[in-house]
Design an enzyme around this catalytic site. Sequence first.
Site, PDB file in Angstrom:
ATOM      1  N   CYS A  96      -4.596  -3.623   3.374  1.00 37.62           N
ATOM      2  CA  CYS A  96      -4.310  -3.172   4.741  1.00 37.62           C
ATOM      3  C   CYS A  96      -5.463  -3.394   5.715  1.00 37.62           C
ATOM      4  O   CYS A  96      -5.668  -4.515   6.177  1.00 37.62           O
ATOM      5  CB  CYS A  96      -3.871  -1.706   4.703  1.00 37.62           C
ATOM      6  N   LYS A 130     -10.052  -0.039  -2.073  1.00 39.64           N
ATOM      7  CA  LYS A 130     -10.144  -0.382  -0.648  1.00 39.64           C
ATOM      8  C   LYS A 130     -11.515  -0.035  -0.085  1.00 39.64           C
ATOM      9  O   LYS A 130     -11.989   1.102  -0.214  1.00 39.64           O
ATOM     10  CB  LYS A 130      -9.051   0.378   0.111  1.00 39.64           C
ATOM     11  N   GLU A 165       0.850  -1.188   0.000  1.00 37.83           N
ATOM     12  CA  GLU A 165       0.000   0.000   0.000  1.00 37.83           C
ATOM     13  C   GLU A 165       0.890   1.243   0.000  1.00 37.83           C
ATOM     14  O   GLU A 165       1.903   1.302   0.695  1.00 37.83           O
ATOM     15  CB  GLU A 165      -0.862  -0.018   1.262  1.00 37.83           C
TER      16      GLU A 165
END
Length: 291
Positions: A167, A124, A49
């Site tokens: 993440c 995301k 990321e």
Amino acid sequence: MFRMSSSPAPLAAVCQVRVTPDKEANFSACKRLVEEAKERGACMVFLPEGFDYIGSSREETLSLSESLEGDTISRYSHLARRLEVWLSLGGFHERGHDWEAERRIYNSHVIINDKGDVTSVYRKSHLFDVELPEKGVSLKESRFTIPGPSLVSPVQTPIGKVGLGICYDLRFPELSLSLRRHGAEILTYPSAFTVATGAAHWEVLLRARAIETQCFVLAAAQVGQHHEKRSSYGHGLAVDPWGEVLGDCGGEKPGVVLVEVDLEKVRRTRRNMPVQQHRRETAFYHSLDQS
């Protein structure tokens, strides 16, 4: 062309980098790691990321962002084509579709094949809005980031079917289980975990996702000090379907670890412990909601 079952297991490279707001320096550092991984035999390379940059303010983060058609993705497409390697670009600051009006971005996981084509983009879906004053952690990703609208199907790659997360998505097992149901053999969580949350939760969460889905888990990571306001935990990890850690980049400096992705290990683990077959129907897990 994907490997036959009699061929040696393909190699995946999990990278660890320390980016700054300097996009040119970041590209040079990532390019070196991708080239090293290719020289060592990797057919797919995973970057974390924020591989493009980590800004020191909301304004800087937004001003450095680009579209998928911009210079950064173009350069990585050229790199993938030149080296004939697949790339997982684990968190690109992508300008939103209504950028001029809203000035907000997506945190986008981009997969590029060995021809340089973008084959999948996952945006995301769980944003890191967390205040942990006792740990010195204060981040509100939603101030400038749009949550992604949906999951994307696992991507067929030379190492197997890869399910995409980013993440903070790691903390939501519903996401990993959905990707598993749709054929994922490898899950990937490119990250920039904070030092405090990483020390407490990083490895145990990655191993849990591997164990519950019986997938390989590959998690490229940011490490060290990005600027005066931000540091990352590191420890880019590769975990097998039994939950065993196969590779760890450590917590101090950039680097790369290579791991064999033997899909027979996935098949054997699932055959010997058929968890998916033992699941009850969806309504069973919601039965308490009706009481």
